[in-house]
Motif scaffolding. Structure first.
Motif, short mmCIF file in Angstrom:
data_model
loop_
_atom_site.label_atom_id
_atom_site.label_comp_id
_atom_site.label_asym_id
_atom_site.label_seq_id
_atom_site.Cartn_x
_atom_site.Cartn_y
_atom_site.Cartn_z
N GLU A 113 0.84 -1.19 0.00
CA GLU A 113 0.00 0.00 0.00
C GLU A 113 0.88 1.25 0.00
OE1 GLU A 113 -4.01 1.72 2.14
OE2 GLU A 113 -2.85 0.16 3.17
N THR A 114 0.51 2.20 -0.84
CA THR A 114 1.19 3.49 -0.89
C THR A 114 0.13 4.58 -0.70
OG1 THR A 114 0.91 3.80 -3.28
CG2 THR A 114 2.86 2.57 -2.57
N GLU A 115 0.55 5.82 -0.72
CA GLU A 115 -0.39 6.94 -0.60
C GLU A 115 -1.43 6.92 -1.72
OE1 GLU A 115 1.61 10.65 -0.63
OE2 GLU A 115 2.67 10.28 1.25
N ASP A 116 -1.01 6.47 -2.90
CA ASP A 116 -1.86 6.50 -4.08
C ASP A 116 -2.69 5.23 -4.29
OD1 ASP A 116 -0.80 9.02 -4.71
OD2 ASP A 116 0.91 8.08 -5.71
N GLY A 117 -2.48 4.23 -3.47
CA GLY A 117 -3.19 2.96 -3.62
C GLY A 117 -2.21 1.81 -3.53
N PHE A 118 -2.64 0.66 -4.04
CA PHE A 118 -1.81 -0.54 -3.99
C PHE A 118 -1.00 -0.66 -5.27
CE2 PHE A 118 -5.08 -1.33 -0.92
CZ PHE A 118 -4.37 -1.89 0.14
N LYS A 119 0.28 -1.05 -5.11
CA LYS A 119 1.16 -1.25 -6.26
C LYS A 119 2.00 -2.48 -6.02
CE LYS A 119 5.23 1.31 -4.93
NZ LYS A 119 6.45 1.05 -5.61
N THR A 120 2.59 -2.99 -7.07
CA THR A 120 3.41 -4.19 -6.93
C THR A 120 4.73 -3.86 -6.24
OG1 THR A 120 4.26 -3.85 -9.17
CG2 THR A 120 2.48 -5.44 -8.92
N THR A 121 5.22 -4.83 -5.52
CA THR A 121 6.54 -4.75 -4.90
C THR A 121 7.57 -5.21 -5.94
OG1 THR A 121 6.40 -7.02 -4.12
CG2 THR A 121 5.61 -5.29 -2.61
N ASP A 122 8.84 -5.17 -5.59
CA ASP A 122 9.88 -5.68 -6.49
C ASP A 122 9.63 -7.17 -6.76
OD1 ASP A 122 11.08 -3.20 -6.62
OD2 ASP A 122 12.58 -3.66 -5.07
N SER A 123 9.28 -7.89 -5.72
CA SER A 123 8.97 -9.32 -5.88
C SER A 123 7.75 -9.50 -6.77
CB SER A 123 8.72 -9.93 -4.49
OG SER A 123 8.32 -11.26 -4.61
N GLY A 124 6.74 -8.66 -6.57
CA GLY A 124 5.54 -8.72 -7.39
C GLY A 124 5.83 -8.43 -8.85
N GLU A 125 6.76 -7.51 -9.11
CA GLU A 125 7.15 -7.20 -10.49
C GLU A 125 7.78 -8.41 -11.16
OE1 GLU A 125 6.85 -4.64 -12.74
OE2 GLU A 125 5.40 -3.89 -11.28
#
Length: 88
Positions: free
Chosen positions: A61-73
Motif C-alpha cells: 500500500e502506498t499513498e496512491d493505492g496498492f502497487k506491486t513490490t519488487d517481488s511482485g514485479e
C-alpha cells in the motif's frame, strides 16, 4: 516464496490473479477501483485478496493505492511470459 509458487497461488483463484494483473499493469490502484473491476457489490472478497497479496509481499500500500513490490514485479514479468507462451 518463489516466483513459480506465487504464480501457481495466483492462478488458483481467477479473481485474485485478475486483481494482481490489474495492479501490476495500472500502477497504484485503490480498493474501490479494484472492487469495481471485479464487478462485485461486496468489499470483503476484494479486501481478502488484497490482504493475501500484501502478506505474500506481491503488492504494497502506498499513498496512491496498492502497487506491486519488487517481488511482485518479478512475478508479473514471469506471468506475462507464461501467458505469452501459452497463447502461441
Amino acid at each position: 516464496m518463489g516466483v513459480h509458487q506465487d504464480i501457481r497461488w495466483l492462478k488458483n483463484n481467477k479473481d485474485r490473479a485478475d486483481l494482481f494483473v490489474l495492479v501490476a499493469k495500472r500502477g497504484p490502484a485503490r480498493v474501490r477501483e479494484l472492487r469495481e473491476f471485479l464487478g462485485s457489490d461486496d468489499w470483503w472478497p476484494v479486501k481478502v485478496h488484497i490482504k493475501d497479496m500484501v502478506d505474500r509481499a506481491l503488492i504494497e500500500e502506498t499513498e496512491d493505492g496498492f502497487k506491486t513490490t519488487d517481488s511482485g514485479e518479478k512475478v508479473f514479468e514471469s506471468l506475462k511470459a507464461v501467458y505469452d507462451i501459452e497463447s502461441v
